[in-house]
Each structure stands twice: as structure tokens, then as C-alpha cells.
Design an enzyme around this catalytic site. Structure first.
Site, PDB file in Angstrom:
ATOM      1  N   HIS A 219      12.049  22.599  89.176  1.00 40.02           N
ATOM      2  CA  HIS A 219      11.986  23.850  88.402  1.00 40.02           C
ATOM      3  C   HIS A 219      13.034  23.751  87.296  1.00 40.02           C
ATOM      4  O   HIS A 219      12.978  22.842  86.469  1.00 40.02           O
ATOM      5  CB  HIS A 219      12.215  25.007  89.382  1.00 40.02           C
ATOM      6  CG  HIS A 219      11.952  26.386  88.873  1.00 40.02           C
ATOM      7  ND1 HIS A 219      11.409  26.664  87.639  1.00 40.02           N
ATOM      8  CD2 HIS A 219      12.162  27.605  89.456  1.00 40.02           C
ATOM      9  CE1 HIS A 219      11.298  27.978  87.491  1.00 40.02           C
ATOM     10  NE2 HIS A 219      11.754  28.577  88.584  1.00 40.02           N
ATOM     11  N   HIS A 258       2.998  20.400  84.419  1.00 33.63           N
ATOM     12  CA  HIS A 258       3.213  21.823  84.674  1.00 33.63           C
ATOM     13  C   HIS A 258       2.116  22.323  85.591  1.00 33.63           C
ATOM     14  O   HIS A 258       0.964  21.911  85.465  1.00 33.63           O
ATOM     15  CB  HIS A 258       3.207  22.628  83.368  1.00 33.63           C
ATOM     16  CG  HIS A 258       3.797  23.983  83.550  1.00 33.63           C
ATOM     17  ND1 HIS A 258       3.065  25.042  84.018  1.00 33.63           N
ATOM     18  CD2 HIS A 258       5.057  24.426  83.382  1.00 33.63           C
ATOM     19  CE1 HIS A 258       3.857  26.090  84.114  1.00 33.63           C
ATOM     20  NE2 HIS A 258       5.073  25.746  83.747  1.00 33.63           N
ATOM     21  N   ASP A 308      11.121  21.740  79.423  1.00 31.13           N
ATOM     22  CA  ASP A 308      12.406  21.131  79.759  1.00 31.13           C
ATOM     23  C   ASP A 308      12.684  19.823  79.029  1.00 31.13           C
ATOM     24  O   ASP A 308      13.837  19.455  78.852  1.00 31.13           O
ATOM     25  CB  ASP A 308      12.487  20.901  81.275  1.00 31.13           C
ATOM     26  CG  ASP A 308      12.647  22.207  82.028  1.00 31.13           C
ATOM     27  OD1 ASP A 308      13.352  23.087  81.516  1.00 31.13           O
ATOM     28  OD2 ASP A 308      12.055  22.360  83.110  1.00 31.13           O
TER      29      ASP A 308
HETATM   30  N1  CMC Z   1       5.698  12.383  86.379  1.00 35.66           N
HETATM   31  C1  CMC Z   1       4.872  11.534  87.031  1.00 35.66           C
HETATM   32  N2  CMC Z   1       3.840  11.946  87.780  1.00 35.66           N
HETATM   33  C2  CMC Z   1       3.651  13.260  87.898  1.00 35.66           C
HETATM   34  C3  CMC Z   1       4.464  14.207  87.235  1.00 35.66           C
HETATM   35  C4  CMC Z   1       5.522  13.711  86.451  1.00 35.66           C
HETATM   36  N3  CMC Z   1       6.338  14.545  85.819  1.00 35.66           N
HETATM   37  N4  CMC Z   1       4.029  15.449  87.507  1.00 35.66           N
HETATM   38  C5  CMC Z   1       2.979  15.307  88.317  1.00 35.66           C
HETATM   39  N5  CMC Z   1       2.747  13.981  88.542  1.00 35.66           N
HETATM   40  C6  CMC Z   1       1.700  13.428  89.383  1.00 35.66           C
HETATM   41  C7  CMC Z   1       2.012  13.682  90.848  1.00 35.66           C
HETATM   42  O1  CMC Z   1       2.784  12.637  91.401  1.00 35.66           O
HETATM   43  C8  CMC Z   1       0.634  13.763  91.440  1.00 35.66           C
HETATM   44  O2  CMC Z   1       0.136  12.471  91.583  1.00 35.66           O
HETATM   45  P1  CMC Z   1      -0.863  12.078  92.806  1.00 35.66           P
HETATM   46  O3  CMC Z   1      -2.077  12.954  92.603  1.00 35.66           O
HETATM   47  O4  CMC Z   1      -1.107  10.632  92.617  1.00 35.66           O
HETATM   48  O5  CMC Z   1      -0.118  12.405  94.065  1.00 35.66           O
HETATM   49  C9  CMC Z   1      -0.189  14.453  90.345  1.00 35.66           C
HETATM   50  O6  CMC Z   1       0.496  14.157  89.114  1.00 35.66           O
HETATM   51  C10 CMC Z   1      -0.292  15.960  90.528  1.00 35.66           C
HETATM   52  O7  CMC Z   1       1.035  16.473  90.591  1.00 35.66           O
HETATM   53  P2  CMC Z   1       1.506  17.656  91.525  1.00 35.66           P
HETATM   54  O8  CMC Z   1       2.938  17.430  91.885  1.00 35.66           O
HETATM   55  O9  CMC Z   1       0.535  17.844  92.653  1.00 35.66           O
HETATM   56  O10 CMC Z   1       1.349  18.889  90.547  1.00 35.66           O
HETATM   57  P3  CMC Z   1       2.101  20.270  90.706  1.00 35.66           P
HETATM   58  O11 CMC Z   1       1.289  21.265  89.994  1.00 35.66           O
HETATM   59  O12 CMC Z   1       2.404  20.525  92.129  1.00 35.66           O
HETATM   60  O13 CMC Z   1       3.495  19.981  89.995  1.00 35.66           O
HETATM   61  C11 CMC Z   1       5.337  19.989  88.628  1.00 35.66           C
HETATM   62  C12 CMC Z   1       3.953  20.574  88.858  1.00 35.66           C
HETATM   63  C13 CMC Z   1       5.941  20.636  87.408  1.00 35.66           C
HETATM   64  C14 CMC Z   1       6.224  20.293  89.859  1.00 35.66           C
HETATM   65  C15 CMC Z   1       5.224  18.472  88.436  1.00 35.66           C
HETATM   66  O14 CMC Z   1       4.448  18.179  87.299  1.00 35.66           O
HETATM   67  C16 CMC Z   1       6.577  17.807  88.350  1.00 35.66           C
HETATM   68  O15 CMC Z   1       7.165  17.483  89.387  1.00 35.66           O
HETATM   69  N6  CMC Z   1       7.103  17.596  87.102  1.00 35.66           N
HETATM   70  C17 CMC Z   1       8.448  17.074  86.926  1.00 35.66           C
HETATM   71  C18 CMC Z   1       9.463  18.170  87.125  1.00 35.66           C
HETATM   72  C19 CMC Z   1       9.500  19.124  85.951  1.00 35.66           C
HETATM   73  O16 CMC Z   1       9.464  18.726  84.798  1.00 35.66           O
HETATM   74  N7  CMC Z   1       9.610  20.422  86.253  1.00 35.66           N
HETATM   75  C20 CMC Z   1       9.692  21.471  85.246  1.00 35.66           C
HETATM   76  C21 CMC Z   1       8.493  22.351  85.290  1.00 35.66           C
HETATM   77  S1  CMC Z   1       8.279  23.415  83.871  1.00 35.66           S
HETATM   78  C22 CMC Z   1       9.679  24.327  83.599  1.00 35.66           C
HETATM   79  C23 CMC Z   1      10.354  24.905  84.779  1.00 35.66           C
HETATM   80  O17 CMC Z   1       9.752  25.450  85.678  1.00 35.66           O
HETATM   81  O18 CMC Z   1      11.567  24.823  84.785  1.00 35.66           O
END
Ligand code: CMC
Length: 371
Positions: A219, A258, A308
Site C-alpha cells: 500500500h 493496481h 507511487d
Molecule cells: N510486479 C510484478 N508482478 C506483479 C506486480 C508487480 N508490481 N503486481 C502484480 N503482479 C503480478 C502478481 O504477481 C500476479 O501474478 P500471478 O498471477 O502470476 O500470481 C498478478 O500480477 C496479479 O497480481 P495480484 O497481486 O493478484 O493483484 P492485486 O490486485 O492483488 O494486487 C497490488 C495489486 C497493487 C497489491 C499489486 O499490483 C502489487 O503488489 N504492486 C506492487 C506494490 C505497489 O506498487 N503498491 C501500491 C499500490 S497503489 C498506491 C497505494 O495504494 O499506495
């Protein structure tokens, strides 16, 4: 439904809100105003007022609001003592969380129905003072004075951090960043703050909850993690090699992806990127950031930059220490948390979902000496 099926409640509508739209066709709006318009024209104080009271202020109400925020910068002596006793090695997010909670013991809110607006203004005003009092005391042995000629949170924060008057473009970048981070519907920290409010808890507790949830790298902590990723590469070649290795190992790249925005991406990202470019476009940090972005665009188009990623370099160009990126997020998101807390209280129903049980069937108790 198990948590696997609900996938972290993705796509679940968990309530109604009139505060903000996120990825619902009309882009990102705060109370109907587009984020692009607000970032281009408004100050953070106007947006804070909009979120707290529902309408943009006129000049007179804005000036009154700003005076209250300025008065709210002062630190009670007992809070200074607490900040002096928090170790230098503490994470600044823990300093903010403790500062918020401690203020609740020194200036308690007896009845949120009449006092919530006072407490919200107090917290918005005092958060930069909490962080920077602790910072200067532990790094320079200086007890800072919270007096300043700067009449905005953006200017006050930058001036007190650096002990010098910030340039106009730096102050404007800070306003834009605070505006972009102010509100984002049912994100994890806001939803947690709403749950806290739904128990009829006090305002300090709701904001302390928000801070605790924002802290994690999935987050708010992602801006710090993104900066560490960018800093781990000395140049574009290293970044290219490193990012491909990370993708190969299926590692997360912080600042990408996201939960709600699709391929269109996070509308906050191009705005803060333009400021990052304006302040540091000729630096290796910016070129490395763009290299990482370009590889992700090619290899993972479904994971565009979120707010971010370029906030990290923009903050670097404002000379904000990396550990303070997420505390700055608090100074902004408190407005969104507070708006949601007020909205929850105005039509409250305890938030208490159910879970689908997937544990063992009923079984006989086994006496201690038989186990
Ligand atoms: N880098 C590499 N792979 C990723 C990333 C990333 N940043 N984000 C998602 N994936 C992959 C993930 O590993 C998964 O792969 P698989 O299907 O093979 O297991 C697939 O994409 C789907 O991801 P998810 O984690 O199921 O998606 P989610 O909706 O649960 O996650 C998220 C959203 C923001 C937590 C995630 O994209 C993430 O961890 N991003 C990096 C952290 C980040 O930048 N967070 C800030 C969010 S926005 C501002 C805020 O809230 O502060």
C-alpha cells in the site's frame, strides 16, 4: 466463500460512498472534481476542505481554514518529550502512528459528534511538526520551533525539513503530490479506518488505524520501496538487466499494478511523472525510472505505473529522505480517511462481515495430560 475465491475481496462492493470515484468510467474524482483539474489549479488546503466539508471553500472560508491549520501546528510539551524519547532508529511511520495516538491522550476527543472537525484539523496541522520535531531532535539535537511564515502544509513541511525557504516550483510540486494522495475510495487503509469508525470509536483511533494499514509495502509503503528499487541501479544498463532478472524470478516491482485500475493505468501517475521530470528530468534517477517503466510497459502492459512509482523520484528531487515518503502520504491521506470516517458516522452500521469456515470438523476435547 474462501479468501482464495474472494481474492482479497477484489471486485466486492463493500459499501456506498459519495466521496470519490476510482476507475469507474469517469476517472478519479474527489466529490465530482477531476483529479486533473484539482492538481492543475487547486492548493492542498482547498482539497482538504473539499474532502472534510463536501464543497470547495470560497476565499474567506479558505483563509479561516488555513488559519486553523496553522494554529494546529504547535506541539504540546508532553508530546515533545514523547518524541524525544522515541529512538532515532525508529521507523518514521511508527513515529507518526505513536504521535497521533499520544495526542489522543493529551487532547482527548470526548464526543466525536461535536469534536471530530476540530480533531481532524489538529491532526492535519500537527503531522509535519511531529515528524520534523523528531527528525531534527535526533539528527541535530535541535528542538525546532513550529513558527513559520509558510501558510500551507506543503511550504511548511519543506521549509521545516530543510531549514530554508523552498522555491515556488518545489512548493507547487508538494501541493500536487498531497492532492494526488489525498483520497482513493475503499483502499485498504481507508476501509480499515471506516471499520474502526463503525464501532463508534474516536477520531484519533480511526486515523491511527489508517496509518498502521498504510505502512505496508503493498500500500503506501510502495513509494519508499520503489525508490529503493530505482536506487539499486547505477545506470540504465544495470536497470534493464536487473528488471529482467526480477521478472524472470517473478518478483514484485514496487510502484506497478493496481487492484482497481486496468490497462488504462492510474491517472495520478502521469501527473506526478510530469513533476518528477520538471524537477529532475536530467538526472540518472529519472532516466533509470523511465527505463524501468519502459521495460514494464513492454513486458507487463497489464501492470502500468501506479501513483507511487514517480512519486518516489519526485520526492527525491524535493530532497525528502526516502523513509519520509510514506509519512508524507499520511499528511495527505488523513483528509481522505477523515472524510470517510465522517461519512461512515453519518449513516453508521457496524462493519462486520462473515467468513466461510474451512477448519476441522467438531471434535472431542482432549485432556491436557492425554495430548
Ligand atoms: N510486479 C510484478 N508482478 C506483479 C506486480 C508487480 N508490481 N503486481 C502484480 N503482479 C503480478 C502478481 O504477481 C500476479 O501474478 P500471478 O498471477 O502470476 O500470481 C498478478 O500480477 C496479479 O497480481 P495480484 O497481486 O493478484 O493483484 P492485486 O490486485 O492483488 O494486487 C497490488 C495489486 C497493487 C497489491 C499489486 O499490483 C502489487 O503488489 N504492486 C506492487 C506494490 C505497489 O506498487 N503498491 C501500491 C499500490 S497503489 C498506491 C497505494 O495504494 O499506495
Amino acid at each position: 466463500m474462501s479468501d482464495k475465491k474472494t481474492g482479497g475481496l477484489a471486485g466486492v462492493i463493500a459499501g456506498e460512498s459519495a466521496i470519490c470515484t476510482v476507475g469507474q468510467g469517469s476517472g478519479l474524482n474527489y466529490r465530482g472534481y477531476s483529479i486533473e483539474d484539482l492538481a492543475a489549479h487547486a492548493t492542498f488546503e482547498e482539497v482538504a476542505y473539499l474532502l472534510q466539508y463536501g464543497e470547495l471553500p470560497n476565499l474567506a472560508t479558505l483563509n479561516t481554514y488555513k488559519k486553523k491549520l496553522i494554529a494546529a501546528r504547535s506541539l504540546p510539551e508532553k508530546l515533545k518529550t514523547i518524541l524525544e524519547n522515541i529512538p532515532k532508529t525508529a521507523h518514521p511511520m511508527d513515529v507518526m502512528r505513536t504521535g497521533c495516538s499520544a495526542l489522543g491522550t493529551l487532547e482527548p476527543e470526548d464526543d466525536f459528534t461535536t469534536e471530530q472537525d476540530r480533531v481532524i484539523v489538529r491532526l492535519l496541522g500537527i503531522f509535519p511538526s511531529i515528524l520534523l520535531y523528531w527528525h531534527h531532535f535526533h539528527n541535530a539535537g535541535v528542538r525546532i520551533d513550529t513558527h513559520s511564515e509558510q501558510d500551507t502544509i506543503a511550504g511548511y513541511f519543506l521549509e521545516k525539513l530543510h531549514n530554508t525557504s523552498p522555491r515556488e516550483d518545489q512548493i507547487r510540486c508538494m501541493h500536487v503530490s498531497l492532492i494526488l494522495y489525498a483520497e482513493h475510495e475503499f483502499n485498504a487503509s481507508t476501509f480499515a479506518a471506516r471499520i474502526c469508525a463503525s464501532t463508534l470509536s474516536d477520531t484519533y483511533s480511526t486515523i491511527t488505524t489508517g496509518i498502521s494499514v498504510l505502512r505496508g509495502p503493498l500500500h503506501g509503503g510502495a513509494n519508499e520501496a520503489a525508490m529503493k528499487l530505482i536506487d539499486s541501479f547505477a545506470n540504465e544498463e544495470e536497470a534493464t538487466k536487473g528488471v529482467y532478472e526480477m521478472l524472470e524470478k517473478k518478483q514484485l516491482l514496487m510502484g506497478f499494478g493496481h487492484r482497481v485500475y486496468g490497462l488504462g493505468g492510474d491517472p495520478r501517475s502521469p501527473i506526478i511523472k510530469s513533476w518528477s521530470k520538471k524537477l529532475g528530468g536530467d538526472t540518472a534517477t529519472f532516466r533509470i525510472s523511465e527505463t524501468i517503466e519502459a521495460i514494464m510497459k513492454k513486458e507487463k502492459p497489464q501492470l502500468p505505473t501506479n501513483a507511487d512509482f514517480f512519486s518516489a523520484s519526485a520526492y527525491r528531487f524535493l530532497n525528502i529522505p526516502t523513509d519520509y515518503f510514506t509519512p508524507v502520504f499520511i499528511m495527505s491521506r488523513t483528509t481522505g480517511w477523515a472524510a470517510h470516517v465522517k461519512e461512515q458516522r453519518a449513516n453508521n452500521k457496524l462493519i462486520r462481515p462473515s467468513s466461510e469456515y474451512n477448519g476441522p470438523d467438531n471434535r472431542e476435547y482432549i485432556a491436557l495430560d492425554k495430548r
